[in-house]
Design an enzyme around this catalytic site. Structure first.
Site, short mmCIF file in Angstrom:
data_model
loop_
_atom_site.label_atom_id
_atom_site.label_comp_id
_atom_site.label_asym_id
_atom_site.label_seq_id
_atom_site.Cartn_x
_atom_site.Cartn_y
_atom_site.Cartn_z
N LYS A 79 6.43 8.23 40.52
CA LYS A 79 6.57 9.23 39.44
C LYS A 79 6.34 10.59 40.07
O LYS A 79 5.30 10.81 40.71
CB LYS A 79 5.57 8.98 38.31
CG LYS A 79 5.63 10.09 37.25
CD LYS A 79 4.98 9.70 35.94
CE LYS A 79 3.54 10.17 35.83
NZ LYS A 79 3.02 10.08 34.44
N GLN A 150 -1.70 13.57 23.02
CA GLN A 150 -1.91 12.13 23.30
C GLN A 150 -2.60 11.39 22.15
O GLN A 150 -2.46 10.18 22.01
CB GLN A 150 -2.76 11.96 24.56
CG GLN A 150 -2.01 11.88 25.86
CD GLN A 150 -1.03 10.73 25.96
OE1 GLN A 150 0.05 10.91 26.47
NE2 GLN A 150 -1.37 9.54 25.49
N GLY A 232 -9.44 10.94 28.86
CA GLY A 232 -9.02 12.31 29.17
C GLY A 232 -9.25 12.72 30.61
O GLY A 232 -8.55 13.58 31.14
P1 NAD Z 1 -3.33 18.48 24.73
O1 NAD Z 1 -3.31 19.76 25.49
O2 NAD Z 1 -2.24 18.19 23.76
O3 NAD Z 1 -4.72 18.35 23.93
C1 NAD Z 1 -5.93 18.73 24.56
C2 NAD Z 1 -7.12 18.15 23.83
O4 NAD Z 1 -8.30 18.55 24.52
C3 NAD Z 1 -7.29 18.65 22.42
O5 NAD Z 1 -8.03 17.69 21.69
C4 NAD Z 1 -8.11 19.94 22.63
O6 NAD Z 1 -8.83 20.31 21.48
C5 NAD Z 1 -9.04 19.49 23.73
N1 NAD Z 1 -9.45 20.57 24.64
C6 NAD Z 1 -8.69 21.54 25.19
N2 NAD Z 1 -9.43 22.32 26.00
C7 NAD Z 1 -10.69 21.83 25.96
C8 NAD Z 1 -11.92 22.19 26.59
N3 NAD Z 1 -11.98 23.20 27.43
N4 NAD Z 1 -13.02 21.44 26.31
C9 NAD Z 1 -12.95 20.38 25.48
N5 NAD Z 1 -11.81 19.99 24.88
C10 NAD Z 1 -10.71 20.70 25.11
O7 NAD Z 1 -3.46 17.34 25.83
P2 NAD Z 1 -3.09 15.79 25.71
O8 NAD Z 1 -1.70 15.58 26.17
O9 NAD Z 1 -3.51 15.29 24.38
O10 NAD Z 1 -4.03 15.17 26.85
C11 NAD Z 1 -5.44 15.12 26.66
C12 NAD Z 1 -6.10 14.82 27.98
O11 NAD Z 1 -5.71 13.54 28.44
C13 NAD Z 1 -5.76 15.79 29.09
O12 NAD Z 1 -6.95 16.09 29.80
C14 NAD Z 1 -4.80 15.02 29.98
O13 NAD Z 1 -4.83 15.45 31.32
C15 NAD Z 1 -5.35 13.62 29.81
N6 NAD Z 1 -4.39 12.55 30.09
C16 NAD Z 1 -4.87 11.44 30.71
C17 NAD Z 1 -4.02 10.39 30.99
C18 NAD Z 1 -4.54 9.13 31.64
O14 NAD Z 1 -3.75 8.27 32.03
N7 NAD Z 1 -5.83 8.95 31.72
C19 NAD Z 1 -2.66 10.49 30.67
C20 NAD Z 1 -2.21 11.61 29.97
C21 NAD Z 1 -3.09 12.65 29.70
#
Ligand code: NAD
Length: 334
Positions: A79, A150, A232
């Site tokens: 990817k 997500q 996250g």
């Molecule tokens: P998004 O930008 O749509 O949402 C971000 C979320 O985090 C929201 O709930 C927001 O309120 C919160 N947030 C933003 N800044 C913050 C901060 N400084 N402190 C605390 N909370 C904060 O992102 P998303 O697409 O929903 O992804 C959420 C997280 O999941 C990201 O960190 C992303 O990298 C991670 N992710 C992980 C995987 C995995 O496989 N583990 C896959 C995809 C995304």
């Protein structure tokens, strides 16, 4: 003996766009693909290649590759993609990725698959697989920490695993909660926006899916018997839960090497609260070589860091279904 299969790349490679992915990959497909690849990883049949991640010094972008090979599922590929913070202003998604699949017998390109929807659905499948294998069977309240892109994917996949009747949620930005609440309503479940402490007190299963860099849930707020999926944290420095929770919980991960370096466990390991040997690959539970949860009082914690093999597994399903359903026309590279 080398396993062989029909080399579909002989007819050319197919291009499976985002729209087709959304149409043809069901949550059940994603669950099955992710569960199988976690099991293959734990058996040593599948492995992820070292991840490349670079700040390219252009458009503030982070770009990289996550590749791997699953000898049992026969998915080989990578990817490629990353994060372009300026995209939103141009009407594009900030996260952009594409999956390249290759035939493992010939090395020929077999498919190019849009990776954006795949990422959302494979990440949702990951916490869902953990709930299926680790949560108490009588879990009724789901706690959601996070309300971004997500969160609704994680929610929809999670509620299929237990007979939940209520979702409690908290988000650092409360204005984002109504969107999550609307999906809960659509699913016919009760929804309540609560404080973090209240979330811990009510929830039988918790999913954290934020971009936080500090603990949002303290160890004492999590009640005995809870299953928590920390989703996250996928980068060094990110953090969603109190490291002390790791010392109280039985800890599982998609991939242990990633969990201790870029996953939620990085902090507990750095503080000496647990060591690598305290973490079990979720695939071992799927394979039956680890018992998983052993009591109703036990706290189980799943560190879902996100591995390239998940993307390849779900992309392989997309390419297969798209070919079978005649939605794509093979292109010959020559
Ligand atoms: P998004 O930008 O749509 O949402 C971000 C979320 O985090 C929201 O709930 C927001 O309120 C919160 N947030 C933003 N800044 C913050 C901060 N400084 N402190 C605390 N909370 C904060 O992102 P998303 O697409 O929903 O992804 C959420 C997280 O999941 C990201 O960190 C992303 O990298 C991670 N992710 C992980 C995987 C995995 O496989 N583990 C896959 C995809 C995304």
């Amino acid at each position: 003996m080398m396993e062989t299969h029909k080399d579909v790349s002989a007819d050319g490679f197919v291009i499976v766009g985002e729209e087709i992915c959304e149409r043809i990959i069901s949550r059940a497909d994603a669950f099955g693909a992710v569960e199988a690849v976690f099991a293959a990883m734990a058996r040593g049949d599948a492995y992820n290649f070292p991840v490349v991640r670079e700040a390219i010094g252009h458009a503030d972008a982070l770009y990289g590759f996550k590749g791997g090979f699953d000898r049992s599922g026969l998915s080989l590929g990578v990817k490629a993609g990353g994060y372009w913070p300026g995209n939103m202003a141009r009407g594009l998604t900030n996260h952009q990725s594409t999956v390249f699949l290759f035939d493992p017998d010939s090395g020929r390109l077999s498919a190019l698959v849009g990776g954006n929807y795949l990422t959302a659905i494979r990440t949702a499948a990951s916490s869902s697989v953990s709930i299926a294998h680790l949560a108490r069977k009588d879990a009724r309240v789901l706690g959601m920490v996070g309300a971004g892109h997500q969160s609704t994917f994680q929610l929809r996949a999670a509620v299929e695993q237990r007979a939940f009747d209520k979702v409690v949620a908290w988000n650092p930005h409360p204005d984002m909660l109504p969107r999550l609440g609307a999906v809960v309503g659509e699913l016919g479940l009760e929804f309540e926006a609560v404080t973090q402490q209240e979330l811990g007190a009510q929830a039988d299963v918790v999913i954290t899916i934020t971009s936080a860099f500090e603990p949002l849930m303290m160890a004492d707020w999590i009640k005995p018997g809870t299953h928590i999926a920390c989703m996250g944290t996928d980068t060094k420095g990110k953090q969603e839960v109190d490291p002390a929770l790791f010392a109280r919980a039985t800890v599982f991960a998609d991939e242990i090497a990633q969990s201790i370096t870029i996953g939620e466990a990085q902090h507990a390991v750095a503080q000496g609260l647990i060591s690598e040997g305290d973490i079990t690959a979720i695939g071992a539970v799927i394979n039956g070589s680890h018992a998983g949860r052993t009591s109703a009082q036990e706290i189980t914690l799943f560190d879902g860091t996100g591995v390239g093999l998940q993307d390849l597994a779900v992309a392989s399903v997309a390419a297969k279904l798209a070919r079978e359903q005649g939605l794509v026309t093979p292109v010959v590279l020559g």
